[in-house]
Design an enzyme around this catalytic site. Sequence first.
Site, PDB file in Angstrom:
ATOM      1  N   CYS A  89      22.789  50.788   0.733  1.00 44.86           N
ATOM      2  CA  CYS A  89      22.056  50.805   2.004  1.00 44.86           C
ATOM      3  C   CYS A  89      23.019  50.670   3.182  1.00 44.86           C
ATOM      4  O   CYS A  89      22.766  51.207   4.262  1.00 44.86           O
ATOM      5  CB  CYS A  89      20.997  49.710   2.038  1.00 44.86           C
ATOM      6  SG  CYS A  89      21.642  48.026   1.884  1.00 44.86           S
ATOM      7  N   HIS A 334      19.862  43.365   3.339  1.00 46.25           N
ATOM      8  CA  HIS A 334      19.604  44.805   3.330  1.00 46.25           C
ATOM      9  C   HIS A 334      19.906  45.376   4.712  1.00 46.25           C
ATOM     10  O   HIS A 334      19.664  44.730   5.732  1.00 46.25           O
ATOM     11  CB  HIS A 334      18.143  45.072   2.950  1.00 46.25           C
ATOM     12  CG  HIS A 334      17.756  46.520   2.998  1.00 46.25           C
ATOM     13  ND1 HIS A 334      18.349  47.466   2.201  1.00 46.25           N
ATOM     14  CD2 HIS A 334      16.841  47.182   3.767  1.00 46.25           C
ATOM     15  CE1 HIS A 334      17.806  48.649   2.456  1.00 46.25           C
ATOM     16  NE2 HIS A 334      16.894  48.498   3.402  1.00 46.25           N
TER      17      HIS A 334
END
EC number: 3.4.19.12
Length: 530
Positions: A89, A334
């Site tokens: 990510c 994230h």
Amino acid sequence: MEDDSLYLGGEWQFNHFSKLTSSRPDAAFAEIQRTSLPEKSPLSCETRVDLCDDLAPVARQLAPREKLPLSSRRPAAVGAGLQNMGNTCYVNASLQCLTYTPPLANYMLSREHSQTCHRHKGCMLCTMQAHITRALHNPGHVIQPSQALAAGFHRGKQEDAHEFLMFTVDAMKKACLPGHKQVDHHSKDTTLIHQIFGGYWRSQIKCLHCHGISDTFDPYLDIALDIQAAQSVQQALEQLVKPEELNGENAYHCGVCLQRAPASKTLTLHTSAKVLILVLKRFSDVTGNKIAKNVQYPECLDMQPYMSQTNTGPLVYVLYAVLVHAGWSCHNGHYFSYVKAQEGQWYKMDDAEVTASSITSVLSQQAYVLFYIQKSEWERHSESVSRGREPRALGAEDTDRRAKQGELKRDHPCLQAPELDEHLVERATQESTLDHWKFLQEQNKTKPEFNVRKVEGTLPPDVLVIHQSKYKCGMKNHHPEQQSSLLNLSSTTPTHQESMNTGTLASLRGRARRSKGKNKHSKRALLVCQ
């Protein structure tokens, strides 16, 4: 996790003396020291400004400014989402921010570099050109980023997004250099990448005894902001350029009156970048814990108050991308990003998911990296899009699309992984592995504190300084959609020297790269007569 500003090339510190002194034309920087001038001095204030603007002689202009595309080639609508290949990510969020950087995207879409590139293999500019072109020309789809983009960096675990961002920028910068010719430090700062992202700091020290002035100039590609005591980006910038007093043990050794004396030091931006990358220092140097506070940042930012010359009118930047970290420390979390398409609509880019957003939502995030572009640049690119032929606009079904990784249509040609030349990955890995790159940042780091007490150079001429990794900690997999790693390209056996570098790295990473109150090392002087 956060890293301080990058400095590509050397610094320049100009010294003005009343008597002729020998000079070194190949110095990595130059220093100007001057005494207070009489009202009718031949070296007027205007003359000094012109001298500072030149900074240093350039042997070769690698990317003349007229080479930058003057018209926009970008589609007006948003492009493709990016598939998460397992703990990637941070790669996807960084790539999306670069993809929607107008000057970079326009240059990539012009295909000018690939038509003249002599590298053919292992060229980051060619790799990024292919990625940006594919991403922007496939709206409504999800594509898989090429493994070559993370070759030598990704090791199967979460890494720092800002670190990968600047790793990529540095690789593109290196691709601009002619590999078969020696290039001086000053010419390296004329590359296309430096024209887009680069500018110069000015550190000015004024001796309070003789009123002599020393100006030091240092190139930057991004700006790191301390947010511990700041509630907004503007406050953090004000703290960065706040004058500092040098006295007592920290007194200044003046090159004019040749004695230790109290002095004032001011750090300002001497030249502005077309694209401004602001890094909010959200992570503790010691523990890696996140500073999870809200720091306000504007849609439009006037940088004129932080420039060396503040009487030239507003210098307005507009926000076009925001990189966000969700989590509580550098050990987990994230990454995703928000980008502004050429049409003016904001979108949230969360791996494969591309959803429309609003400026209100964008400005409410706990941002990690902010991307601003000069307002005049944004308007010029937007106007050219409105006059040109636009691709089809996304329909409502495309805008609201939430394509999950498990629902990808593997038979779609846009979703097929490109054929990857094994030699390309192997060569890219050999040229720049993550540990070796980080070690070079630590060994050759430069700071904006400018130690005017030392003028001898210590950096080898063939070493390119960008930035260091502050943290050894990698981010563990805590994102439910992340798959097992498919991009672990760092399994090659390191050489003996690389093993030594990796062992040394652990003791170096914890040190802060920039500290405004400390002095700068490794300087070589270029003395200029008054």
